[in-house]
Design an enzyme around this catalytic site. Sequence first.
Site, PDB file in Angstrom:
ATOM      1  N   ASN A   9     -27.197   1.238  79.856  1.00 14.28           N
ATOM      2  CA  ASN A   9     -27.627   1.403  81.339  1.00 14.28           C
ATOM      3  C   ASN A   9     -28.484   2.381  81.168  1.00 14.28           C
ATOM      4  OD1 ASN A   9     -27.608   1.700  84.135  1.00 14.28           O
ATOM      5  ND2 ASN A   9     -25.863   3.280  83.932  1.00 14.28           N
ATOM      6  N   TRP A  10     -29.809   1.651  81.711  1.00 12.82           N
ATOM      7  CA  TRP A  10     -31.128   2.541  81.953  1.00 12.82           C
ATOM      8  C   TRP A  10     -31.076   3.272  83.203  1.00 12.82           C
ATOM      9  CZ3 TRP A  10     -35.037  -1.958  80.342  1.00 12.82           C
ATOM     10  CH2 TRP A  10     -35.140  -2.095  79.001  1.00 12.82           C
ATOM     11  N   LYS A  11     -30.498   3.099  84.117  1.00 15.49           N
ATOM     12  CA  LYS A  11     -30.488   3.855  85.464  1.00 15.49           C
ATOM     13  C   LYS A  11     -32.060   3.432  85.943  1.00 15.49           C
ATOM     14  CE  LYS A  11     -27.040   6.860  83.519  1.00 15.49           C
ATOM     15  NZ  LYS A  11     -26.458   8.166  83.612  1.00 15.49           N
ATOM     16  N   HIS A  95     -20.141   3.043  89.324  1.00 15.13           N
ATOM     17  CA  HIS A  95     -20.704   4.151  88.439  1.00 15.13           C
ATOM     18  C   HIS A  95     -20.602   5.503  89.162  1.00 15.13           C
ATOM     19  CE1 HIS A  95     -23.234   6.567  86.123  1.00 15.13           C
ATOM     20  NE2 HIS A  95     -23.146   5.527  84.923  1.00 15.13           N
ATOM     21  N   GLU A  97     -22.434   8.125  89.527  1.00 12.18           N
ATOM     22  CA  GLU A  97     -23.399   8.359  90.220  1.00 12.18           C
ATOM     23  C   GLU A  97     -23.457   7.796  91.505  1.00 12.18           C
ATOM     24  OE1 GLU A  97     -26.092   9.248  86.082  1.00 12.18           O
ATOM     25  OE2 GLU A  97     -26.467   7.613  87.202  1.00 12.18           O
ATOM     26  N   GLU A 167     -15.442   6.633  82.563  1.00 14.70           N
ATOM     27  CA  GLU A 167     -16.532   7.350  82.316  1.00 14.70           C
ATOM     28  C   GLU A 167     -16.130   8.807  82.846  1.00 14.70           C
ATOM     29  OE1 GLU A 167     -20.544   5.397  82.289  1.00 14.70           O
ATOM     30  OE2 GLU A 167     -19.770   5.419  84.283  1.00 14.70           O
ATOM     31  N   GLY A 173     -24.561  12.157  80.801  1.00  9.30           N
ATOM     32  CA  GLY A 173     -25.887  12.726  81.021  1.00  9.30           C
ATOM     33  C   GLY A 173     -25.792  14.190  80.540  1.00  9.30           C
ATOM     34  N   SER A 213     -22.438   9.945  77.399  1.00  3.92           N
ATOM     35  CA  SER A 213     -23.029  10.729  76.163  1.00  3.92           C
ATOM     36  C   SER A 213     -22.611  10.015  74.703  1.00  3.92           C
ATOM     37  CB  SER A 213     -22.694  12.335  76.054  1.00  3.92           C
ATOM     38  OG  SER A 213     -23.239  12.917  77.361  1.00  3.92           O
ATOM     39  N   GLY A 234     -25.989   5.482  78.180  1.00  2.00           N
ATOM     40  CA  GLY A 234     -27.216   5.936  79.009  1.00  2.00           C
ATOM     41  C   GLY A 234     -28.504   6.300  78.308  1.00  2.00           C
ATOM     42  N   GLY A 235     -28.407   7.587  77.894  1.00  6.15           N
ATOM     43  CA  GLY A 235     -29.925   7.993  77.413  1.00  6.15           C
ATOM     44  C   GLY A 235     -30.098   7.357  76.026  1.00  6.15           C
TER      45      GLY A 235
END
Length: 249
Positions: A9-11, A95, A97, A167, A173, A213, A234-235
């Site tokens: 998931n690149w956001k 999500h 966010e 999640e 993050g 993470s 994510g990252g």
Amino acid sequence: MRVPIIAGNWKMNKTVSEAVEFVNYIKNELPDPSEREIVLAAPTLSLTSMVQAAKDTPLKIAAENCYCRIAGAYTGETSPRSLSLAGIHHVILGHSERRRLFNETDELINQKVQVALRNGLCPIVCCDDTMGRRIAGKKVRWVVSRILADLKGLSPADVTKVTMAFEPSWAIGTGQSADPEQAAEGCYLIRQTIRDMYGEDIGNAVRILYGGSVNETNIKALMAYDDIDGVLVGGASLDPDRFLKLVNS
């Protein structure tokens, strides 16, 4: 048998050219799709270019969100029908966010899930568990009410097309991943809730991911648990070499 999913998931990261370069870099180094399903979720502007770059490869391209209507006066929103016709396979919904920053409710997410399914998309539905609730002694049991609300009104056949993602919001993050036992606890509770709603066979068929993470050092420990069918990354999905290590680990 549930085929594991590794989803990045690149956001709100990467330009169109960067996204295409990434796809071209990884697309011939992916595992057999019968063993692992590999998904990349990217900003809307990059999706059609990524679909073209990934053509005739196992890589599936996903949207990070969509609206609960297929057309109309909804400025700035993305139609699930348009996504499906553009070759998008999955869509991430709910999500943490989106829930926290854009005030999305379970009712809205449920509407999005239903419309996405009617238009040929496979939703990845996220639910979280806050650190505060865990400290208060409620552990991950709060996810039960969220699952009941997000899947409300779905038929058993529809539920088998949904992928769930556990999640913990405190792990997204932050670099602080849930330990594998915590992750497995959340995924087990989601599966048991679906079993209670739809029966043993449906509960056993739904794929459940852990997100928060995830990286190349903890993915094996997480996926060793029976109720964890993959990860939402994510990252660590932003670097192609790191992502290849994850998908081939």
